[in-house]
Motif scaffolding. Sequence first.
Motif, PDB file in Angstrom:
ATOM      1  N   MET A 110     -10.787  17.681 -17.216  1.00 52.37           N
ATOM      2  CA  MET A 110     -11.744  17.788 -16.349  1.00 52.37           C
ATOM      3  C   MET A 110     -11.265  16.685 -15.029  1.00 52.37           C
ATOM      4  O   MET A 110     -10.815  15.620 -15.447  1.00 52.37           O
ATOM      5  N   ALA A 111     -11.349  17.095 -13.828  1.00 54.55           N
ATOM      6  CA  ALA A 111     -10.869  16.124 -13.179  1.00 54.55           C
ATOM      7  C   ALA A 111     -12.106  15.351 -12.646  1.00 54.55           C
ATOM      8  O   ALA A 111     -13.148  15.556 -12.459  1.00 54.55           O
ATOM      9  N   ILE A 112     -11.577  14.097 -12.422  1.00 60.94           N
ATOM     10  CA  ILE A 112     -12.822  13.135 -11.869  1.00 60.94           C
ATOM     11  C   ILE A 112     -12.918  13.283 -10.385  1.00 60.94           C
ATOM     12  O   ILE A 112     -14.211  13.224  -9.994  1.00 60.94           O
ATOM     13  N   ARG A 113     -11.978  13.565  -9.644  1.00 59.89           N
ATOM     14  CA  ARG A 113     -12.347  13.933  -8.256  1.00 59.89           C
ATOM     15  C   ARG A 113     -11.068  14.749  -7.687  1.00 59.89           C
ATOM     16  O   ARG A 113     -10.043  14.405  -8.029  1.00 59.89           O
ATOM     17  N   THR A 114     -11.031  15.723  -6.785  1.00 61.57           N
ATOM     18  CA  THR A 114     -10.084  16.454  -6.350  1.00 61.57           C
ATOM     19  C   THR A 114      -9.652  15.609  -5.015  1.00 61.57           C
ATOM     20  O   THR A 114     -10.470  14.767  -4.522  1.00 61.57           O
ATOM     21  N   LEU A 115      -8.514  15.638  -4.494  1.00 62.36           N
ATOM     22  CA  LEU A 115      -8.047  14.927  -3.492  1.00 62.36           C
ATOM     23  C   LEU A 115      -7.994  15.592  -2.210  1.00 62.36           C
ATOM     24  O   LEU A 115      -7.473  14.937  -1.358  1.00 62.36           O
ATOM     25  N   ASP A 116      -8.577  16.865  -2.076  1.00 62.88           N
ATOM     26  CA  ASP A 116      -8.544  17.507  -0.788  1.00 62.88           C
ATOM     27  C   ASP A 116      -9.652  16.965   0.210  1.00 62.88           C
ATOM     28  O   ASP A 116      -9.711  17.200   1.211  1.00 62.88           O
ATOM     29  N   LYS A 117     -10.753  16.465  -0.549  1.00 56.12           N
ATOM     30  CA  LYS A 117     -11.967  15.818   0.259  1.00 56.12           C
ATOM     31  C   LYS A 117     -12.063  14.384  -0.054  1.00 56.12           C
ATOM     32  O   LYS A 117     -12.124  13.860  -1.221  1.00 56.12           O
ATOM     33  N   ILE A 118     -12.711  13.725   0.877  1.00 52.22           N
ATOM     34  CA  ILE A 118     -13.030  12.607   0.475  1.00 52.22           C
ATOM     35  C   ILE A 118     -14.485  12.109   1.443  1.00 52.22           C
ATOM     36  O   ILE A 118     -14.662  12.853   2.391  1.00 52.22           O
ATOM     37  N   ARG A 119     -15.171  11.002   1.043  1.00 52.81           N
ATOM     38  CA  ARG A 119     -16.393  10.759   1.472  1.00 52.81           C
ATOM     39  C   ARG A 119     -15.867   9.355   2.153  1.00 52.81           C
ATOM     40  O   ARG A 119     -15.169   8.382   1.818  1.00 52.81           O
ATOM     41  N   HIS A 120     -16.283   9.229   3.558  1.00 57.04           N
ATOM     42  CA  HIS A 120     -16.081   8.332   4.269  1.00 57.04           C
ATOM     43  C   HIS A 120     -17.197   7.990   5.298  1.00 57.04           C
ATOM     44  O   HIS A 120     -18.179   8.775   5.603  1.00 57.04           O
ATOM     45  N   THR A 121     -17.255   6.568   5.284  1.00 55.75           N
ATOM     46  CA  THR A 121     -18.462   6.045   6.068  1.00 55.75           C
ATOM     47  C   THR A 121     -17.705   5.259   7.368  1.00 55.75           C
ATOM     48  O   THR A 121     -17.229   4.280   7.292  1.00 55.75           O
ATOM     49  N   PRO A 122     -17.826   6.045   8.297  1.00 54.14           N
ATOM     50  CA  PRO A 122     -17.111   5.369   9.753  1.00 54.14           C
ATOM     51  C   PRO A 122     -17.839   4.346  10.197  1.00 54.14           C
ATOM     52  O   PRO A 122     -19.018   4.271  10.355  1.00 54.14           O
ATOM     53  N   ALA A 123     -17.304   3.215  10.975  1.00 52.88           N
ATOM     54  CA  ALA A 123     -17.848   2.340  11.530  1.00 52.88           C
ATOM     55  C   ALA A 123     -18.388   2.898  12.977  1.00 52.88           C
ATOM     56  O   ALA A 123     -19.491   2.525  13.306  1.00 52.88           O
ATOM     57  N   GLY A 124     -17.665   3.890  13.552  1.00 52.03           N
ATOM     58  CA  GLY A 124     -18.208   4.479  14.863  1.00 52.03           C
ATOM     59  C   GLY A 124     -18.212   6.102  14.516  1.00 52.03           C
ATOM     60  O   GLY A 124     -17.763   6.643  13.440  1.00 52.03           O
ATOM     61  N   ALA A 125     -19.024   6.625  15.288  1.00 54.56           N
ATOM     62  CA  ALA A 125     -19.420   7.815  15.002  1.00 54.56           C
ATOM     63  C   ALA A 125     -17.891   8.838  15.047  1.00 54.56           C
ATOM     64  O   ALA A 125     -17.270   8.797  16.051  1.00 54.56           O
ATOM     65  N   VAL A 126     -18.101  10.031  14.020  1.00 56.45           N
ATOM     66  CA  VAL A 126     -16.889  10.948  14.045  1.00 56.45           C
ATOM     67  C   VAL A 126     -17.434  12.530  14.695  1.00 56.45           C
ATOM     68  O   VAL A 126     -18.449  12.966  13.967  1.00 56.45           O
ATOM     69  N   ALA A 127     -16.700  12.849  15.703  1.00 56.65           N
ATOM     70  CA  ALA A 127     -17.223  14.056  16.419  1.00 56.65           C
ATOM     71  C   ALA A 127     -16.938  15.227  15.285  1.00 56.65           C
ATOM     72  O   ALA A 127     -15.953  14.947  14.410  1.00 56.65           O
ATOM     73  N   ALA A 128     -17.623  16.217  15.118  1.00 56.83           N
ATOM     74  CA  ALA A 128     -17.289  17.766  14.507  1.00 56.83           C
ATOM     75  C   ALA A 128     -16.103  17.981  14.851  1.00 56.83           C
ATOM     76  O   ALA A 128     -15.649  17.691  16.151  1.00 56.83           O
ATOM     77  N   ASN A 129     -15.158  18.562  13.879  1.00 56.90           N
ATOM     78  CA  ASN A 129     -13.684  19.023  14.047  1.00 56.90           C
ATOM     79  C   ASN A 129     -12.781  17.998  14.643  1.00 56.90           C
ATOM     80  O   ASN A 129     -12.094  18.379  15.462  1.00 56.90           O
ATOM     81  N   ALA A 130     -12.969  16.721  14.472  1.00 55.39           N
ATOM     82  CA  ALA A 130     -12.065  15.740  14.919  1.00 55.39           C
ATOM     83  C   ALA A 130     -11.175  15.228  13.899  1.00 55.39           C
ATOM     84  O   ALA A 130     -11.377  15.553  12.579  1.00 55.39           O
ATOM     85  N   LEU A 131      -9.889  14.667  14.316  1.00 53.14           N
ATOM     86  CA  LEU A 131      -8.824  14.243  13.334  1.00 53.14           C
ATOM     87  C   LEU A 131      -9.068  12.829  13.258  1.00 53.14           C
ATOM     88  O   LEU A 131      -9.497  12.317  14.187  1.00 53.14           O
ATOM     89  N   VAL A 132      -9.167  12.145  12.043  1.00 55.30           N
ATOM     90  CA  VAL A 132      -9.445  10.845  11.880  1.00 55.30           C
ATOM     91  C   VAL A 132      -8.407  10.024  11.072  1.00 55.30           C
ATOM     92  O   VAL A 132      -7.912  10.867   9.980  1.00 55.30           O
ATOM     93  N   LEU A 133      -7.673   9.104  11.507  1.00 54.05           N
ATOM     94  CA  LEU A 133      -6.667   8.229  10.630  1.00 54.05           C
ATOM     95  C   LEU A 133      -7.158   7.167  10.035  1.00 54.05           C
ATOM     96  O   LEU A 133      -7.977   6.410  10.417  1.00 54.05           O
ATOM     97  N   ILE A 134      -7.078   7.200   8.678  1.00 53.63           N
ATOM     98  CA  ILE A 134      -7.318   6.084   7.777  1.00 53.63           C
ATOM     99  C   ILE A 134      -6.348   5.740   7.043  1.00 53.63           C
ATOM    100  O   ILE A 134      -5.829   6.465   6.415  1.00 53.63           O
ATOM    101  N   ALA A 135      -5.922   4.534   7.041  1.00 54.68           N
ATOM    102  CA  ALA A 135      -4.943   3.826   6.382  1.00 54.68           C
ATOM    103  C   ALA A 135      -3.590   4.883   6.528  1.00 54.68           C
ATOM    104  O   ALA A 135      -2.893   5.057   5.355  1.00 54.68           O
ATOM    105  N   ALA A 136      -3.291   5.215   7.705  1.00 50.11           N
ATOM    106  CA  ALA A 136      -1.873   6.147   7.955  1.00 50.11           C
ATOM    107  C   ALA A 136      -1.994   7.297   7.323  1.00 50.11           C
ATOM    108  O   ALA A 136      -0.860   8.032   7.230  1.00 50.11           O
ATOM    109  N   GLN A 137      -3.071   7.887   7.023  1.00 54.43           N
ATOM    110  CA  GLN A 137      -3.417   9.115   6.449  1.00 54.43           C
ATOM    111  C   GLN A 137      -4.337   9.939   7.292  1.00 54.43           C
ATOM    112  O   GLN A 137      -5.595   9.244   7.621  1.00 54.43           O
TER     113      GLN A 137
END
Length: 108
Positions: free
Chosen positions: A1-28
């Motif tokens: 059983m997988a502890i977590r799949t790596l295709d999605k992450i939970r993220h709490t942004p400091a600023g708002a993120v628009a729908a359908n936006a690309l977001v750079l987090i730690a060079a990813q």
Amino acid sequence: MAIRTLDKIRHTPAGAVAANALVLIAAQLFASGAAIAAGEAGSLSRFGVFENRAKTTGEAWTENQKLYWVTGTSKLTTTVGSNAYAGRAYAVAASAATTGTIALNAPA
């Protein structure tokens, strides 16, 4: 059983993120499906094919061409430079086009 799949992450942004936006987090690069309010947890995708993503005009894309993220303009480019790897062009995009389709984080 997988502890977590790596295709999605939970993220709490400091600023708002628009729908359908690309977001750079730690060079990813990640893609949002829905808008995420500042300070609220939301879901970001690490992999997938995403249409209508802002691209640098004046650059034509060929299928499977490497693409990079320009933080300053929030657009995709074919220029490596100091830009973060984003994925590969999923479809051809004309030089005059303002958007394109990316296979996000496709193997380099």
